[in-house]
Motif scaffolding. Structure first.
Motif, PDB file in Angstrom:
ATOM      1  N   PHE A 342       0.834  -1.202   0.000  1.00 15.07           N
ATOM      2  CA  PHE A 342       0.000   0.000   0.000  1.00 15.07           C
ATOM      3  C   PHE A 342       0.874   1.260   0.000  1.00 15.07           C
ATOM      4  O   PHE A 342       0.484   2.281  -0.542  1.00 15.07           O
ATOM      5  N   VAL A 343       2.043   1.192   0.627  1.00 18.33           N
ATOM      6  CA  VAL A 343       2.974   2.330   0.609  1.00 18.33           C
ATOM      7  C   VAL A 343       3.591   2.456  -0.769  1.00 18.33           C
ATOM      8  O   VAL A 343       3.600   3.519  -1.380  1.00 18.33           O
ATOM      9  N   GLY A 344       4.131   1.339  -1.290  1.00 19.97           N
ATOM     10  CA  GLY A 344       4.655   1.323  -2.650  1.00 19.97           C
ATOM     11  C   GLY A 344       5.975   2.044  -2.817  1.00 19.97           C
ATOM     12  O   GLY A 344       6.768   2.168  -1.880  1.00 19.97           O
ATOM     13  N   GLY A 345       6.219   2.542  -4.039  1.00 19.57           N
ATOM     14  CA  GLY A 345       7.470   3.208  -4.366  1.00 19.57           C
ATOM     15  C   GLY A 345       7.407   4.699  -4.111  1.00 19.57           C
ATOM     16  O   GLY A 345       6.419   5.230  -3.582  1.00 19.57           O
ATOM     17  N   CYS A 346       8.471   5.379  -4.490  1.00 22.34           N
ATOM     18  CA  CYS A 346       8.544   6.832  -4.330  1.00 22.34           C
ATOM     19  C   CYS A 346       7.772   7.522  -5.450  1.00 22.34           C
ATOM     20  O   CYS A 346       7.422   6.909  -6.456  1.00 22.34           O
ATOM     21  N   ALA A 347       7.517   8.811  -5.273  1.00 26.34           N
ATOM     22  CA  ALA A 347       6.915   9.607  -6.341  1.00 26.34           C
ATOM     23  C   ALA A 347       7.858   9.634  -7.533  1.00 26.34           C
ATOM     24  O   ALA A 347       9.075   9.507  -7.388  1.00 26.34           O
ATOM     25  N   ALA A 348       7.317   9.767  -8.735  1.00 26.90           N
ATOM     26  CA  ALA A 348       8.106   9.809  -9.970  1.00 26.90           C
ATOM     27  C   ALA A 348       8.979   8.572 -10.128  1.00 26.90           C
ATOM     28  O   ALA A 348      10.100   8.636 -10.615  1.00 26.90           O
ATOM     29  N   SER A 349       8.446   7.436  -9.692  1.00 29.95           N
ATOM     30  CA  SER A 349       9.124   6.153  -9.900  1.00 29.95           C
ATOM     31  C   SER A 349       8.213   5.265 -10.721  1.00 29.95           C
ATOM     32  O   SER A 349       7.093   5.646 -11.067  1.00 29.95           O
ATOM     33  N   THR A 350       8.665   4.053 -11.014  1.00 32.50           N
ATOM     34  CA  THR A 350       7.811   3.119 -11.735  1.00 32.50           C
ATOM     35  C   THR A 350       6.999   2.249 -10.782  1.00 32.50           C
ATOM     36  O   THR A 350       6.285   1.362 -11.213  1.00 32.50           O
ATOM     37  N   GLY A 351       7.134   2.482  -9.477  1.00 38.93           N
ATOM     38  CA  GLY A 351       6.398   1.717  -8.485  1.00 38.93           C
ATOM     39  C   GLY A 351       4.953   2.164  -8.382  1.00 38.93           C
ATOM     40  O   GLY A 351       4.559   3.225  -8.857  1.00 38.93           O
ATOM     41  N   GLY A 352       4.144   1.326  -7.722  1.00 41.98           N
ATOM     42  CA  GLY A 352       2.744   1.649  -7.513  1.00 41.98           C
ATOM     43  C   GLY A 352       2.482   2.033  -6.067  1.00 41.98           C
ATOM     44  O   GLY A 352       3.370   2.523  -5.377  1.00 41.98           O
ATOM     45  N   GLY A 353       1.258   1.785  -5.608  1.00 47.46           N
ATOM     46  CA  GLY A 353       0.901   2.093  -4.235  1.00 47.46           C
ATOM     47  C   GLY A 353       0.541   3.555  -4.026  1.00 47.46           C
ATOM     48  O   GLY A 353       0.448   4.344  -4.974  1.00 47.46           O
ATOM     49  N   ILE A 354       0.333   3.905  -2.772  1.00 43.73           N
ATOM     50  CA  ILE A 354      -0.021   5.286  -2.418  1.00 43.73           C
ATOM     51  C   ILE A 354       1.143   6.221  -2.669  1.00 43.73           C
ATOM     52  O   ILE A 354       0.949   7.395  -2.953  1.00 43.73           O
ATOM     53  N   LYS A 355       2.353   5.762  -2.594  1.00 43.59           N
ATOM     54  CA  LYS A 355       3.620   6.460  -2.763  1.00 43.59           C
ATOM     55  C   LYS A 355       4.158   6.932  -1.410  1.00 43.59           C
ATOM     56  O   LYS A 355       3.433   7.419  -0.541  1.00 43.59           O
ATOM     57  N   VAL A 356       5.462   6.770  -1.264  1.00 43.70           N
ATOM     58  CA  VAL A 356       6.136   7.067  -0.002  1.00 43.70           C
ATOM     59  C   VAL A 356       5.964   8.531   0.391  1.00 43.70           C
ATOM     60  O   VAL A 356       5.758   8.852   1.558  1.00 43.70           O
ATOM     61  N   ILE A 357       6.029   9.436  -0.588  1.00 45.80           N
ATOM     62  CA  ILE A 357       5.948  10.856  -0.265  1.00 45.80           C
ATOM     63  C   ILE A 357       4.595  11.191   0.351  1.00 45.80           C
ATOM     64  O   ILE A 357       4.501  12.010   1.285  1.00 45.80           O
ATOM     65  N   ARG A 358       3.544  10.560  -0.113  1.00 47.45           N
ATOM     66  CA  ARG A 358       2.219  10.817   0.455  1.00 47.45           C
ATOM     67  C   ARG A 358       2.128  10.268   1.880  1.00 47.45           C
ATOM     68  O   ARG A 358       1.553  10.896   2.765  1.00 47.45           O
ATOM     69  N   VAL A 359       2.661   9.068   2.068  1.00 46.65           N
ATOM     70  CA  VAL A 359       2.662   8.490   3.415  1.00 46.65           C
ATOM     71  C   VAL A 359       3.455   9.381   4.365  1.00 46.65           C
ATOM     72  O   VAL A 359       3.046   9.621   5.506  1.00 46.65           O
ATOM     73  N   LEU A 360       4.596   9.896   3.892  1.00 40.91           N
ATOM     74  CA  LEU A 360       5.413  10.790   4.712  1.00 40.91           C
ATOM     75  C   LEU A 360       4.634  12.047   5.088  1.00 40.91           C
ATOM     76  O   LEU A 360       4.659  12.494   6.252  1.00 40.91           O
ATOM     77  N   LEU A 361       3.930  12.624   4.117  1.00 41.79           N
ATOM     78  CA  LEU A 361       3.141  13.827   4.398  1.00 41.79           C
ATOM     79  C   LEU A 361       1.981  13.532   5.347  1.00 41.79           C
ATOM     80  O   LEU A 361       1.654  14.352   6.213  1.00 41.79           O
ATOM     81  N   LEU A 362       1.358  12.365   5.214  1.00 43.24           N
ATOM     82  CA  LEU A 362       0.286  11.990   6.130  1.00 43.24           C
ATOM     83  C   LEU A 362       0.808  11.845   7.554  1.00 43.24           C
ATOM     84  O   LEU A 362       0.156  12.269   8.526  1.00 43.24           O
ATOM     85  N   ILE A 363       1.990  11.255   7.695  1.00 46.51           N
ATOM     86  CA  ILE A 363       2.601  11.114   9.022  1.00 46.51           C
ATOM     87  C   ILE A 363       2.904  12.479   9.620  1.00 46.51           C
ATOM     88  O   ILE A 363       2.584  12.763  10.784  1.00 46.51           O
ATOM     89  N   LYS A 364       3.515  13.344   8.809  1.00 49.01           N
ATOM     90  CA  LYS A 364       3.878  14.678   9.302  1.00 49.01           C
ATOM     91  C   LYS A 364       2.628  15.493   9.652  1.00 49.01           C
ATOM     92  O   LYS A 364       2.617  16.241  10.641  1.00 49.01           O
ATOM     93  N   GLN A 365       1.584  15.360   8.854  1.00 49.48           N
ATOM     94  CA  GLN A 365       0.349  16.064   9.146  1.00 49.48           C
ATOM     95  C   GLN A 365      -0.259  15.542  10.453  1.00 49.48           C
ATOM     96  O   GLN A 365      -0.780  16.316  11.263  1.00 49.48           O
ATOM     97  N   GLY A 366      -0.197  14.224  10.655  1.00 44.69           N
ATOM     98  CA  GLY A 366      -0.706  13.648  11.895  1.00 44.69           C
ATOM     99  C   GLY A 366       0.055  14.151  13.104  1.00 44.69           C
ATOM    100  O   GLY A 366      -0.538  14.495  14.139  1.00 44.69           O
ATOM    101  N   VAL A 367       1.387  14.216  12.980  1.00 47.39           N
ATOM    102  CA  VAL A 367       2.218  14.735  14.077  1.00 47.39           C
ATOM    103  C   VAL A 367       1.887  16.200  14.347  1.00 47.39           C
ATOM    104  O   VAL A 367       1.804  16.640  15.499  1.00 47.39           O
TER     105      VAL A 367
END
Length: 483
Positions: A342-367
């Motif tokens: 569900f996390v998947g690869g990074c933004a601007a990569s060939t990976g899928g998922g929600i993308k790491v950058i979005r997960v990072l922003l969700l974590i930071k927003q939660g904090v």
């Protein structure tokens, strides 16, 4: 909305896509496997449709607007998925229904890797090559490749680029001109593919297998030329090569460009998204290795180490290669790996998922929200590295996440309504919307046995995942079609 320019671009892109039928036709001639006519017929049909659409309006000159770009991308991927199925429909071997052929084509182009085919080792080499090529073309997006030539045809490409590139920070360009940006992305992509193919060949693969697996590895696709996937080769060296290139392909390609162009390898570690990406995969890999060893799944510690690392990287980057039937591993491990996708690869990569950058922003927003409970009047920005993130980006991430969850739930319910058990339905939607491929339970080994209705639902899931929800769902908004 400018329908003429949208049709012109769509027709031209189909003309370009028709040429991709020629390499597998050549492979078919070399191996004399009886599929040459299928590829030539598909080439003629796609070329004729592309010319019929574009030639009457070829002299029409106009710039694409943002909403036109969204429509072109959505239409192109839908039409491309249909067109890509033609060789599979026409080929005498394997005999595939229209639904199965479209599912396989859509899975390849979206780099999902879910397959309805079995007996890969006995299929015609040209069909095997074609599946791998579909993933390679879809990996970074054939639309981005086309952006490099659109300016010469009198059509601007920035709108297409913004609609196609994954991740919440789409306006970041590698170079001042969009054409050069597209070329830079493809040079990196091609360089990784060549390096991966050569590495596989030196490690013992045949040239055919090396090329095919390089295509799907760098594309984070997961299709293989063998039923046992990477496990067919029984080589820890090949598994570690695959893991290394999957990690590279799952990283942000703009980061590759900056690090290589400036000869600054430390740029990787200074990137907060990349650190979370590597850290999360490392943490899950250590957990999986320990769990495999403690549960006695593998008596040999070396097997637990190699299999644990490979499957974690493969599923964490949403590649979907297998060296073991991980869906038969202890449930804790299988579910953990599926959740990692569900996390998947990074933004601007060939990976899928929600993308790491979005997960990072969700974590930071939660904090930040927790801190606001303590200091209600404090101005606490969300930062990525040394930069403050615009509140509109954070809002967009939350919007994406909510639409992602809503889409997932609706497709999960729809799949359950087709008669699939809940574990199979849940994992199938997760594997397809995350562009992962292999799921659990009934869709662990393949998707051949699920109902046709479920396959069409999963095709939609693949498209939503590949185009990151917004690009498709924005077309459903009435305001999108208003002048």
């Amino acid at each position: 909305m400018k329908p003429l320019v949208v049709l012109k671009v769509l027709g031209l892109l189909l003309v370009v896509f028709s040429a991709t039928m020629l390499p597998p036709a050549v492979v078919s001639v070399i191996y004399d496997d009886g599929a040459t006519a299928a590829f030539l017929k598909a080439f003629g049909v796609i070329l004729a449709i592309g010319l019929a659409i574009s030639l009457p309006i070829y002299r029409h000159r106009s710039e694409l607007r943002l909403r036109d770009g969204f429509l072109v991308v959505a239409l192109f991927w839908s039409v491309l998925g249909l067109g890509g199925s033609l060789p599979l429909i026409y080929a005498p071997d394997p005999e595939m229904s229209v639904t199965d052929a479209i599912f396989e084509s859509m899975s390849g182009l979206t780099t999902t890797g879910a397959t309805v085919l079995t007996g890969l080792d006995t299929l015609p080499p040209s069909i095997l090559y074609y599946r791998q090529q579909l993933q390679w073309l879809g990996g970074i997006g054939i639309v981005v490749l086309a952006v490099a030539v659109l300016p010469m045809l009198g059509v601007g490409g920035m709108q297409l680029y913004r609609a196609e590139i994954p991740g919440p920070m789409k306006d970041t360009k590698l170079t001042p001109r969009i054409t050069e940006t597209a070329k830079a992305l493809w040079y990196i992509y091609l360089g990784l593919t060549v390096a991966c193919g050569v590495s596989y060949w030196l490690a013992g693969m045949t040239p055919f297998d090396a090329i095919g697996h390089a295509f799907s590895t760098v594309a984070i696709g997961g299709f293989s030329t063998h039923d046992q996937s990477i496990g067919y080769f029984e080589s820890a060296t090949i598994e570690m090569i695959a893991a290394g290139f999957m990690l590279l392909a799952g990283a942000n390609f703009t980061l590759h460009f900056l690090a290589w162009h400036r000869r600054a390898p430390l740029a990787y570690w200074r990137d907060e998204e990349f650190r979370l990406y590597v850290g999360l995969i490392t943490l899950v890999a250590l957990t999986v290795i320990a769990a495999l060893w403690l549960t006695g799944t593998y008596g040999d510690g070396r097997d637990a180490l190699v299999k644990g690392i490979f499957q974690t990287v493969s599923i964490g980057t949403t590649a979907g290669f297998t060296t073991a039937e991980f869906y038969h591993w202890p449930p804790f491990i299988a579910i953990l790996l599926l959740l990692l996708s569900f996390v998947g690869g990074c933004a601007a990569s060939t990976g899928g998922g929600i993308k790491v950058i979005r997960v990072l922003l969700l974590i930071k927003q939660g904090v930040r929200e927790v801190k606001r409970l303590i200091h209600p009047n404090a101005q606490i920005p969300v930062r990525i590295g040394n930069r403050s993130v615009n509140h509109r980006v954070v809002d967009a991430v939350w919007g994406f996440f909510s639409l992602y969850v809503a889409s997932f739930v609706l497709m999960y319910l729809a799949l359950a309504a087709t008669g699939l058990d809940l574990v199979t339905a849940f994992s199938a939607v997760a594997a397809c919307i995350n562009n992962l491929g292999p799921g659990l339970a009934g869709v662990g080994p393949h998707y051949q046995d699920i109902p046709d209705a479920a396959k069409w639902i999963l095709c939609l899931a693949m498209l939503l995942g590949r185009l990151e929800i917004f690009t498709l769902l924005v077309l459903l908004s009435p305001s999108f079609w208003r002048r």
